[in-house]
Structures are given as C-alpha cells and as structure tokens.
Design an enzyme around this catalytic site. Structure first.
Site: not given
Lengths: 130, 420
Positions: B145-146, B229
């Site tokens: 995700h990062e 996100e």
C-alpha cells in the site's frame, strides 16, 4: 542501562547498582510465551504496601512516582509504576530474592509463577558455572 | 498511471504558487501598513525570502522533517532482514527504480507511512507495533500500500503540504504567543513607536496566519483524498497478488485499541490508517482523509476477478455503488488492446520478476514465536541505535548502548565480566 536478553525476554539493568527494570510489554510477552496464564492478575497480585519507608523512585517510562509494592507475604519490596509501565527491582539480587519469596507464597498462581520462575532462572547465582 | 503522476505534480506546483500568492499579499500589506508608503516592496522582499526557504526546505528536507517529527529510526538491511526482504519484494513487483529508505518508529500502535519527493528519493516508515502484530502476508499488504503511494507519486504532494502546514502552524503559534505576552508588556510601560510597530507586524502576521492555517489544513485533507487511499489499496492487491493480506492487516490495525504516541493533525493523513479517525466511523465524511476501514476491507474481499487493478475497480463499483472509476484509464487497458509501442502498466513484465521475489522471500523466514518476532523488531531498533551485542557464555545476550561510559561490566546472570 544495559539491555539483558534471556530466553527472548528483555530486562534493562544498571551495571553500577544492578537495579533491574522489567517492562510491562516484556512481562506480557513472557506470559504469552508461557501459554495461557491467568490474564491480567499480575498487577493485582503485586499489591501496594503503604507502610514502606523507602524513598519513592520515579518510573523510567512516565516519570511519575512509583508505588512501593510486594506479593502478599513476600519479603521483598519493589517499585511498581502506577500506570502499569513496569516493575523496578533495586538490585539484581532483589529480583532473585523476590523470585524465591514470591514463589513460596504465591506458588499456586500461574501468572506470578511464570514471572518468578523466569526471574529465578535468569538471575540465579547457581547458574554461575554454566 | 501517467494521468495520476501528472495530476500530483500539477497539484504540487499549484500548492507552491498558492503559497507564494498568499505570502506576497501578506508581505505587501504588512509592509505598507507598518513602514508607510513604499514599504510594501520591503514586505514583498521578506515574503519572497520566506517563500523560497519554505519551498526549498519542503522539497529537499520534507522527508527528513517528517521522519524526525515522528521519531523514526533509519534501519539497514542487517538490522531487520525480514522487513527489508518484504520491501525488496514489493519494489520488484512495483518496478520502482530503487529500494526506498526504511524506517522504524518505536510505537506500540500498528501503522505505516511513506514520504519523499519521488520514487528515487522515497522512504517507508513502519511502527514496531505493526511489525510485532502482523504476519508476513499482512505486512506485505501494508508495505505494498505504501509502495503504491510512492509509485502513484502521492508522496511529493503529501510531504510538501505537510511541511508547509507544519511551518504555518509553527509561525502562527509563535505569533499568537508573542502577541499575548506582548500585550502585557504594553500595559506596564509606555511603548516606544518602534515597539508598537513591531507588535503590529506580529499582530497582522498572526491574524493572517490564523486564517491561513485551517485553510491549509483543509488542503491536506484534499491531498490525502479517499481516492488516493483506494488506489493505494488497489496497488497493494496488484503488487502482492493477495488482497486478503491487506484486508487482514487493516482489520488488525483497526481493532488495536492502542493510540499512537507521536501523532498530530499534520502527520495523521500520511498513515495507512488514519490514527485520529475513529474506527467505528461508518460514513466517509467530507473531511475524513481515509475511507472507512470496513469498506476498504469489503472491497478487497470481493475482488472476484483476481488481484488486478481492473478487479479492484469492479469490486469498488460493486461495493460503493459508485459508477466512477477509482483507477485511471491507462491502467485498466488490457495488454492485448494496447496500441503497439506504448508501455504496458507494470505488472505484465513484472511477472517474471515476481518469481525472483518469491526466491528472495524464501531467504528470510518469519520467526516461529511471538517472542521471536518482538525480539526481531526491538533488535532492529537497538542495532539502528548502534547498540553492541555481546553474547555471554551463560546464554544471555547483553546489548550495550553506544554512549556507555564504563570500561567493563558484569553480566546480570552469571556475573562474568565483559569489557565494553
């Protein structure tokens, strides 16, 4: 402070005075490792003693004055953080003595026995030769 | 993903220009008011200086500032081989040009964030709580995700706006405080004209900045928009090929009652899961930086058509009932329908490299016990802080801080004397 690791559990100790800090996170880790011990009873078993005359120490984590405490019937007075950050023993011998005396009085309780067994084994002088 | 990269770059430039405009107006007005006619030029000059410094600091030092503020510690490969290994895998899967710097934050609450100005100058930070609680698959989901944020170029804008907001908050704080204390002094003694002028400068600056700060705070919320996100979640699924990993991690993070220690409004939107947002929040409000976790998990779990961007997009539309696409068009084109000569969107040539990643993964196994896992994490912190490890014959390990004063000391257990 020097970090002391034994059986994957860490204690912090002062090489000058042999005072030992047992962090709450490490106590939890020890109990988890030992299997399902009786939950959160640690802080209840180590009760505050009001008649202690020693000067108060401050918690190394939160800097609040710590409570003088002991296991009921136990002979050793230790310092316990009021916010549950951990336990301080004045000297390594104290922690070993605590393990002995607490082992006698609270021998039936799983939680405290895990702690005393660990401290007893980690600090026992009989292990000097091994 | 070029649309995104371009949009993020445009937003960053826009931010810098807006800051310049605001500062110039404030500087000019303050100069005219305080110095008199013609003073506006001097005010402009000062405003220009502040703007240049702020922009340069945000661009070149933003990452460092973020890491320092959150108390992050940079680690080397040998400090935490498993974490390094997971990051390495995701770098290969996402085809980043370089492995980002890896930081650990000593905090029991599980979370992670990324910062930097471009993929070649990125950093990923994870908390010790995250390392202690998550299994390898889950950690991989969070790291992916990062890396998704890095890959999609979200980091430059988020880092810059964070630093600028931080600077504004700091200046406002100083101005408001000196206004408050300055007021007391004025009553107690006759103010010289120079003194009152100085106070007026601070008063004007303070008021303007007080208006500015919440505006910028709102901008940061726009920056960390929910779309970003969702897209980073989609990237995570694509890179790991295992959406369930991130889903499990999100649930674990949401259900951990521990709050982060060093957290504030400025850094909060940077994290995987917003540490200031209530886990129970169901509706994603206008001001929430992150989508509700329940919804993110649901989307990840209903990805029926594999782990691609396209599958995520379908799941997203199905769960939210939204018709809009969360993934840019260029990433949704299947390789077959792509015009000749255009670059495919990453994962296709990455396939072969994924096999290499699997080999790497085998090299660093996960510790079997929870205690082993916690020791791996804390040891990484000790090593990053340059502690020396001494293995005593009695079975104990002594970890000595670098600023240790004594020449020699005894082992707590066997009393054997070691030299430091």
């Amino acid at each position: 402070m020097v970090v002391f690791e034994y059986r994957q559990i860490e204690l912090d100790y002062c090489p000058g005075c042999f005072g030992v800090w047992f962090d709450e996170g490490e106590v939890e880790l020890l109990l988890e490792t030992a299997g399902p011990a009786s939950g959160d009873a640690v802080l209840k078993l180590i009760v505050v003693t009001r008649d202690a005359t020693e000067t108060k120490r401050r918690c190394p984590v939160c800097d609040k004055p710590m409570d003088k405490a002991s296991v009921p019937g136990g002979k050793v007075i230790l310092d316990r953080c009021p916010h549950g950050n951990g336990i301080w023993f004045d000297a390594g011998e104290f922690a070993a003595a605590f393990a002995e005396s607490a082992g006698e009085t609270a021998g039936q309780d799983g939680t405290i026995r895990v702690i005393t067994d660990f401290l007893g084994e980690a600090l026992d002088k009989r292990h000097e030769e091994t | 993903m070029w649309e995104l990269i371009r949009a993020n770059r445009r937003k960053s430039v826009f931010l810098v220009v807006i800051m310049a405009a605001l500062l110039f107006v404030v500087g000019y007005a303050a100069g005219e008011l305080l110095i008199g006619q013609g003073g506006g030029v001097i005010g402009l000059f000062f405003a220009f200086a502040v703007w240049i410094i702020m922009t340069l600091v945000a661009y070149f030092q933003g990452r460092q500032i973020f890491m320092t503020v959150s108390g992050a510690q940079k680690i080397k490969k040998e400090d935490h081989p498993q974490l390094w290994n997971v990051v390495e895998e995701m770098v290969i899967a996402s085809q980043l040009p370089k492995i980002p710097d890896i930081y650990i934050i000593d905090d029991p609450a599980p979370n992670a964030f990324a910062a930097g100005r471009n993929p070649a100058n990125a950093a990923v930070a994870v908390t010790t709580g995250l390392l202690n609680r998550l299994k390898r698959d889950e950690l991989q989901g969070v790291i992916a995700h990062e890396i998704g944020h890095v890959k999609n170029r979200d980091i430059l804008f988020m880092t810059m706006i964070g630093v600028m907001l931080g600077a504004i908050v700091l200046i406002t704080d100083i101005a408001v405080r000196s206004m408050f204390y300055g007021g007391h002094r004025r009553r107690s003694r006759t103010a010289s004209s120079g003194g009152s002028q100085f106070e007026l400068i601070i008063l004007v600056a303070g008021i303007v900045l007080m208006i500015l700060a919440p505006l910028l705070a709102h901008l940061i919320y726009l920056a960390a928009s929910r779309k970003r996100e969702y897209l980073a979640d989609a990237s995570s699924a694509q890179f790991t090929r295992f959406p369930e990993g991130l889903a499990l991690a999100l649930e674990k993070i949401a259900h951990t009652p521990i709050k982060m220690k060093k957290i504030n409004r400025v850094t909060a939107p940077m994290y995987t899961v917003n540490p200031l947002q209530k886990a129970s929040a169901k509706a994603a409000g206008l001001f929430s930086t992150h989508p509700p976790i329940g919804e993110r998990v649901k989307i990840l779990r209903s990805m029926a058509g594999g782990s691609t961007y396209m599958a995520y997009n379908e799941a997203f539309q199905q769960i939210t009932g939204s018709r809009s696409s969360i993934v840019p068009q260029s990433a949704l084109i299947s390789p077959e329908s792509r015009p000749a000569g255009t670059a495919p969107p990453g994962p296709v040539p990455g396939l072969r490299q994924m096999e290499g990643a699997a080999l790497l993964a085998a090299a660093v196994p996960e510790p079997a016990t929870q205690a082993g896992k916690v020791r791996q994490t804390t040891d990484a912190l000790w090593k990053a802080r340059n502690y020396r490890f001494i293995h005593c014959d009695c079975g104990a390990v002594l970890k000595v801080p670098p600023d240790f004063k004594r020449r020699e000391f005894k082992c707590l257990r066997c009393k054997k004397v070691h030299s430091a």
